[in-house]
Design a protein around this motif. Structure first.
Motif, PDB file in Angstrom:
ATOM      1  N   PHE A  30       0.854  -1.184   0.000  1.00  0.00           N
ATOM      2  CA  PHE A  30       0.000   0.000   0.000  1.00  0.00           C
ATOM      3  C   PHE A  30       0.889   1.232   0.000  1.00  0.00           C
ATOM      4  O   PHE A  30       2.018   1.188   0.487  1.00  0.00           O
ATOM      5  N   LYS A  31       0.380   2.346  -0.503  1.00  0.00           N
ATOM      6  CA  LYS A  31       1.109   3.602  -0.427  1.00  0.00           C
ATOM      7  C   LYS A  31       1.173   4.010   1.040  1.00  0.00           C
ATOM      8  O   LYS A  31       0.187   3.943   1.763  1.00  0.00           O
ATOM      9  N   ASP A  32       2.357   4.403   1.475  1.00  0.00           N
ATOM     10  CA  ASP A  32       2.537   4.882   2.844  1.00  0.00           C
ATOM     11  C   ASP A  32       2.120   6.346   2.869  1.00  0.00           C
ATOM     12  O   ASP A  32       2.921   7.235   2.593  1.00  0.00           O
ATOM     13  N   ASN A  33       0.872   6.591   3.187  1.00  0.00           N
ATOM     14  CA  ASN A  33       0.337   7.949   3.150  1.00  0.00           C
ATOM     15  C   ASN A  33       1.006   8.882   4.149  1.00  0.00           C
ATOM     16  O   ASN A  33       0.990  10.090   3.961  1.00  0.00           O
ATOM     17  N   SER A  34       1.621   8.325   5.174  1.00  0.00           N
ATOM     18  CA  SER A  34       2.296   9.182   6.150  1.00  0.00           C
ATOM     19  C   SER A  34       3.617   9.727   5.601  1.00  0.00           C
ATOM     20  O   SER A  34       4.119  10.727   6.100  1.00  0.00           O
ATOM     21  N   ARG A  35       4.173   9.102   4.565  1.00  0.00           N
ATOM     22  CA  ARG A  35       5.461   9.544   4.016  1.00  0.00           C
ATOM     23  C   ARG A  35       5.378  10.039   2.576  1.00  0.00           C
ATOM     24  O   ARG A  35       6.282  10.713   2.106  1.00  0.00           O
ATOM     25  N   ALA A  36       4.321   9.685   1.870  1.00  0.00           N
ATOM     26  CA  ALA A  36       4.198  10.079   0.466  1.00  0.00           C
ATOM     27  C   ALA A  36       3.704  11.519   0.368  1.00  0.00           C
ATOM     28  O   ALA A  36       3.063  12.034   1.277  1.00  0.00           O
ATOM     29  N   GLU A  45       1.879  12.462  -9.108  1.00  0.00           N
ATOM     30  CA  GLU A  45       3.166  11.775  -9.094  1.00  0.00           C
ATOM     31  C   GLU A  45       3.036  10.336  -8.622  1.00  0.00           C
ATOM     32  O   GLU A  45       3.752   9.453  -9.072  1.00  0.00           O
ATOM     33  N   TYR A  46       2.118  10.101  -7.713  1.00  0.00           N
ATOM     34  CA  TYR A  46       1.890   8.762  -7.165  1.00  0.00           C
ATOM     35  C   TYR A  46       0.423   8.404  -7.363  1.00  0.00           C
ATOM     36  O   TYR A  46      -0.372   8.472  -6.435  1.00  0.00           O
ATOM     37  N   PRO A  47       0.047   8.014  -8.586  1.00  0.00           N
ATOM     38  CA  PRO A  47      -1.369   7.792  -8.910  1.00  0.00           C
ATOM     39  C   PRO A  47      -1.867   6.408  -8.478  1.00  0.00           C
ATOM     40  O   PRO A  47      -2.465   5.683  -9.260  1.00  0.00           O
ATOM     41  N   TYR A  48      -1.584   6.040  -7.247  1.00  0.00           N
ATOM     42  CA  TYR A  48      -1.977   4.716  -6.799  1.00  0.00           C
ATOM     43  C   TYR A  48      -2.260   4.725  -5.297  1.00  0.00           C
ATOM     44  O   TYR A  48      -1.810   5.591  -4.568  1.00  0.00           O
ATOM     45  N   CYS A 123       7.326   5.241  -1.342  1.00  0.00           N
ATOM     46  CA  CYS A 123       7.214   4.881   0.079  1.00  0.00           C
ATOM     47  C   CYS A 123       5.995   3.988   0.228  1.00  0.00           C
ATOM     48  O   CYS A 123       4.862   4.420  -0.008  1.00  0.00           O
ATOM     49  N   LEU A 124       6.229   2.748   0.614  1.00  0.00           N
ATOM     50  CA  LEU A 124       5.184   1.738   0.650  1.00  0.00           C
ATOM     51  C   LEU A 124       5.150   1.033   1.995  1.00  0.00           C
ATOM     52  O   LEU A 124       6.139   1.046   2.726  1.00  0.00           O
TER      53      LEU A 124
END
Length: 149
Positions: A30-36, A45-48, A123-124
């Motif tokens: 999963f995308k690490d929303n706390s670091r992305a 830039e991070y379309p996922y 960042c995942l």
């Protein structure tokens, strides 16, 4: 999730994209929303929301995953789909660093994965145990053993 819930489906999926080799290592993050990056720029830039990865000896095959319906409380793999034109291959020559470590010092249930390339930093986070995806657990452990600090 139906397109990638078994090893056979994932193998065929990456094979259809030309991303199959002698050594294949499939797992979901999963995308690490706390670091992305967030906001409009981060969304472009991070379309996922997550990625399905095939680590081969030539590089990383990445299928971007999006939520069909946003989960309320926590990341939920069962609500993810593969949108159209969602594939990217990152050859080894473009990868500058890969790190894997515990996401939290208090728990070993989630791994933090950072893939740095020439122009981007992914960042995942990955659950160590994904019961809905049988191939994930063994492959994530194999991947983590190569890069974990």
């Amino acid at each position: 999730m139906e397109k990638f819930n078994t090893l056979e489906k994932v193998q065929k999926l990456f094979e259809s994209l030309g991303c199959e080799s002698k050594e294949n290592c499939y797992f979901v993050t999963f995308k690490d929303n706390s670091r992305a990056k967030s906001g409009l720029v981060g969304g472009m830039e991070y379309p996922y929301d997550g990625v399905l990865i095939n680590k081969t000896e030539k590089g990383f095959g990445i299928l971007f995953l999006r939520y069909e319906k946003m989960p309320l409380l926590k990341a939920d793999i069962s609500k993810m789909i593969i949108p159209e034109n969602a594939y990217q291959f990152i050859p080894n020559e473009e990868i500058s660093k890969v790190t894997v470590k515990k996401h939290s010092p208090l728990s070993s249930k989630v791994k933090s994965i950072v893939i740095k390339t020439v122009d981007r930093k992914h960042c995942l986070v990955a659950n160590v145990n994904e019961p809905l995806i049988p191939y994930h657990n063994e492959n994530l452990a194999k991947f983590a053993s190569q890069y974990e600090k």
